[in-house]
Design an enzyme around this catalytic site. Sequence first.
Site, PDB file in Angstrom:
ATOM      1  N   CYS A  47     -18.473   8.289 -22.838  1.00 20.59           N
ATOM      2  CA  CYS A  47     -18.099   7.919 -21.464  1.00 20.59           C
ATOM      3  C   CYS A  47     -18.067   6.403 -21.258  1.00 20.59           C
ATOM      4  O   CYS A  47     -17.451   5.919 -20.312  1.00 20.59           O
ATOM      5  CB  CYS A  47     -19.036   8.572 -20.462  1.00 20.59           C
ATOM      6  SG  CYS A  47     -18.917  10.369 -20.481  1.00 20.59           S
TER       7      CYS A  47
ATOM      8  N   ASN B  66     -15.669  14.412 -14.096  1.00 24.35           N
ATOM      9  CA  ASN B  66     -15.989  13.408 -15.121  1.00 24.35           C
ATOM     10  C   ASN B  66     -14.960  13.516 -16.246  1.00 24.35           C
ATOM     11  O   ASN B  66     -14.940  14.491 -16.986  1.00 24.35           O
ATOM     12  CB  ASN B  66     -17.408  13.671 -15.648  1.00 24.35           C
ATOM     13  CG  ASN B  66     -17.849  12.665 -16.699  1.00 24.35           C
ATOM     14  OD1 ASN B  66     -17.039  11.897 -17.222  1.00 24.35           O
ATOM     15  ND2 ASN B  66     -19.131  12.677 -17.017  1.00 24.35           N
TER      16      ASN B  66
ATOM     17  N   HIS C 187     -18.008   4.505 -13.683  1.00 19.75           N
ATOM     18  CA  HIS C 187     -17.697   5.758 -14.370  1.00 19.75           C
ATOM     19  C   HIS C 187     -17.956   6.891 -13.382  1.00 19.75           C
ATOM     20  O   HIS C 187     -18.984   6.915 -12.715  1.00 19.75           O
ATOM     21  CB  HIS C 187     -18.597   5.891 -15.602  1.00 19.75           C
ATOM     22  CG  HIS C 187     -18.513   7.223 -16.257  1.00 19.75           C
ATOM     23  ND1 HIS C 187     -17.311   7.860 -16.493  1.00 19.75           N
ATOM     24  CD2 HIS C 187     -19.482   8.057 -16.722  1.00 19.75           C
ATOM     25  CE1 HIS C 187     -17.553   9.011 -17.081  1.00 19.75           C
ATOM     26  NE2 HIS C 187     -18.847   9.156 -17.225  1.00 19.75           N
TER      27      HIS C 187
HETATM   28  C1  LIG Z   1     -26.012  18.096 -14.332  1.00 18.67           C
HETATM   29  C2  LIG Z   1     -26.582  17.745 -12.986  1.00 18.67           C
HETATM   30  C3  LIG Z   1     -25.511  17.813 -11.915  1.00 18.67           C
HETATM   31  C4  LIG Z   1     -27.675  18.755 -12.635  1.00 18.67           C
HETATM   32  O1  LIG Z   1     -28.262  18.411 -11.411  1.00 18.67           O
HETATM   33  P1  LIG Z   1     -29.829  18.279 -11.291  1.00 18.67           P
HETATM   34  O2  LIG Z   1     -30.103  18.010  -9.872  1.00 18.67           O
HETATM   35  O3  LIG Z   1     -30.314  17.280 -12.293  1.00 18.67           O
HETATM   36  O4  LIG Z   1     -30.292  19.700 -11.654  1.00 18.67           O
HETATM   37  P2  LIG Z   1     -31.217  20.188 -12.878  1.00 18.67           P
HETATM   38  O5  LIG Z   1     -30.550  19.967 -14.181  1.00 18.67           O
HETATM   39  O6  LIG Z   1     -32.593  19.627 -12.686  1.00 18.67           O
HETATM   40  O7  LIG Z   1     -31.231  21.711 -12.569  1.00 18.67           O
HETATM   41  C5  LIG Z   1     -31.681  22.231 -11.338  1.00 18.67           C
HETATM   42  C6  LIG Z   1     -31.316  23.703 -11.285  1.00 18.67           C
HETATM   43  O8  LIG Z   1     -29.912  23.823 -11.059  1.00 18.67           O
HETATM   44  C7  LIG Z   1     -29.374  24.734 -12.002  1.00 18.67           C
HETATM   45  N1  LIG Z   1     -27.970  24.457 -12.244  1.00 18.67           N
HETATM   46  C8  LIG Z   1     -27.419  23.652 -13.191  1.00 18.67           C
HETATM   47  N2  LIG Z   1     -26.089  23.694 -13.101  1.00 18.67           N
HETATM   48  C9  LIG Z   1     -25.787  24.517 -12.084  1.00 18.67           C
HETATM   49  C10 LIG Z   1     -24.575  24.954 -11.513  1.00 18.67           C
HETATM   50  N3  LIG Z   1     -23.376  24.562 -11.966  1.00 18.67           N
HETATM   51  N4  LIG Z   1     -24.624  25.803 -10.465  1.00 18.67           N
HETATM   52  C11 LIG Z   1     -25.811  26.218  -9.981  1.00 18.67           C
HETATM   53  N5  LIG Z   1     -26.989  25.855 -10.486  1.00 18.67           N
HETATM   54  C12 LIG Z   1     -26.973  25.005 -11.526  1.00 18.67           C
HETATM   55  C13 LIG Z   1     -30.222  24.550 -13.220  1.00 18.67           C
HETATM   56  O9  LIG Z   1     -30.129  25.683 -14.070  1.00 18.67           O
HETATM   57  C14 LIG Z   1     -31.602  24.438 -12.597  1.00 18.67           C
HETATM   58  O10 LIG Z   1     -32.062  25.705 -12.282  1.00 18.67           O
HETATM   59  P3  LIG Z   1     -33.612  26.096 -12.525  1.00 18.67           P
HETATM   60  O11 LIG Z   1     -34.355  25.155 -11.622  1.00 18.67           O
HETATM   61  O12 LIG Z   1     -33.621  27.527 -12.112  1.00 18.67           O
HETATM   62  O13 LIG Z   1     -33.842  25.843 -13.975  1.00 18.67           O
HETATM   63  C15 LIG Z   1     -27.211  16.338 -12.971  1.00 18.67           C
HETATM   64  O14 LIG Z   1     -28.375  16.338 -13.748  1.00 18.67           O
HETATM   65  C16 LIG Z   1     -26.295  15.308 -13.513  1.00 18.67           C
HETATM   66  O15 LIG Z   1     -25.241  15.052 -12.969  1.00 18.67           O
HETATM   67  N6  LIG Z   1     -26.720  14.639 -14.559  1.00 18.67           N
HETATM   68  C17 LIG Z   1     -25.974  13.575 -15.162  1.00 18.67           C
HETATM   69  C18 LIG Z   1     -24.911  14.202 -15.939  1.00 18.67           C
HETATM   70  C19 LIG Z   1     -23.884  13.237 -16.297  1.00 18.67           C
HETATM   71  O16 LIG Z   1     -23.391  12.528 -15.481  1.00 18.67           O
HETATM   72  N7  LIG Z   1     -23.528  13.266 -17.555  1.00 18.67           N
HETATM   73  C20 LIG Z   1     -22.493  12.546 -18.064  1.00 18.67           C
HETATM   74  C21 LIG Z   1     -22.883  11.148 -18.234  1.00 18.67           C
HETATM   75  S1  LIG Z   1     -21.534  10.459 -18.988  1.00 18.67           S
END
Ligand SMILES: CC(C)(COP(=O)(O)OP(=O)(O)OC[C@H]1O[C@@H](n2cnc3c(N)ncnc32)[C@H](O)[C@@H]1OP(=O)(O)O)[C@@H](O)C(=O)NCCC(=O)NCCS
Length: 323
Positions: A113, A280, A250
């Site tokens: 990314c 993304n 980004h």
């Molecule tokens: C992926 C992302 C959106 C998840 O959001 P978050 O607030 O961190 O959520 P978590 O990963 O802590 O998960 C919280 C809960 O949501 C759930 N969850 C994850 N994806 C889900 C979805 N699409 N729909 C519903 N629930 C979801 C998880 O399973 C977790 O459930 P649990 O508590 O029962 O285990 C977030 O972490 C994120 O954007 N991270 C950065 C990712 C990124 O930008 N990557 C690329 C960089 S280049």
Amino acid sequence: MRRAIVRGTGHYLPERVVENSWFEDKLDTSDEWIRARTGIERRHFAAEEQRTSDLGILAGRAALENAGLSADQLDAVIVATSTPDLTFPSVATMVQAGLGMRRGFAYDIQAVCAGFVYALANADAMIRAGLAERVLVIGAETFSRIMDWTDRGTCVLFGDGAGAVVLEAAEAEGASSDRGILATDLNSDGQYRDLLYVDGGVASTGTAGHLRMQGNLVFRHAVEKLADTAHHALDKGGLGPEDVDWLVPHQANLRIIEATAKRMQLPMDKVVLTVADHGNTSAASIPLALSVANAQGRIKPGQVLVAEAIGGGLAWGAVVLRW
Ligand SMILES: CC(C)(COP(=O)(O)OP(=O)(O)OC[C@H]1O[C@@H](n2cnc3c(N)ncnc32)[C@H](O)[C@@H]1OP(=O)(O)O)[C@@H](O)C(=O)NCCC(=O)NCCS
């Protein structure tokens, strides 16, 4: 001294638009969750026969048109991508052929990314060293090809697309009031490889593999590292956050973007946002955002832009430029 100035921008988004609701009957997820946690509303997916190079060619052609140049006036093509058509040759050489460019040189850069920021820094160094006068820098991705469609934590986040910028050499004074790329800041730390990676490859599984991510950990690193690299780049350019007209981040997650802007003390009306419509698109996200904002006439000559990104590696960085 020589600087690399932006001569034109362009982008291409595949026709197929997939709304968040598309995932609802396939996975335990909802439009509401995706919007609230990421700011993403929809994304584009490439057609089955479309490859990364096809997207790159269309974005490159649009940028050349915007710059008023033909392909044979370019010296180099750099494509930032982690989703190449083939293991080799490079996507960049395919784009070169597709644009009808029969001279110069072309190569890919892989920093996931952060790829476009790395590619801009590379092109800038190349231009300042006198190795090229005009460089087409493209970010092009088909991340839909490496999604695990059963993993709700990743497959709802990514989209396909390509953006491009034509950089051109210009004489400048060497001051922060110059036009063009004023400073770059690149970083990586390979100890974080397990936070975001693809579980396949030529020398391991012999397959393309699928994207794996520990989203919440990546989130924490992103918030901390993006504002830091932006500050470092501004510092190197002799500028401060108060000089910034546009943050072009980004487009991974609206919450990360908001947290970064807050740390930089920038109001959100100075932030270019495309995450809602594109998701993304990895290395394509910054040039897509730049091209969309430029096409809307929002970026004015003389304005200061900061582009920043983080991705697998971890690799991250920022570029400061004056339009
Ligand atoms: C992926 C992302 C959106 C998840 O959001 P978050 O607030 O961190 O959520 P978590 O990963 O802590 O998960 C919280 C809960 O949501 C759930 N969850 C994850 N994806 C889900 C979805 N699409 N729909 C519903 N629930 C979801 C998880 O399973 C977790 O459930 P649990 O508590 O029962 O285990 C977030 O972490 C994120 O954007 N991270 C950065 C990712 C990124 O930008 N990557 C690329 C960089 S280049």
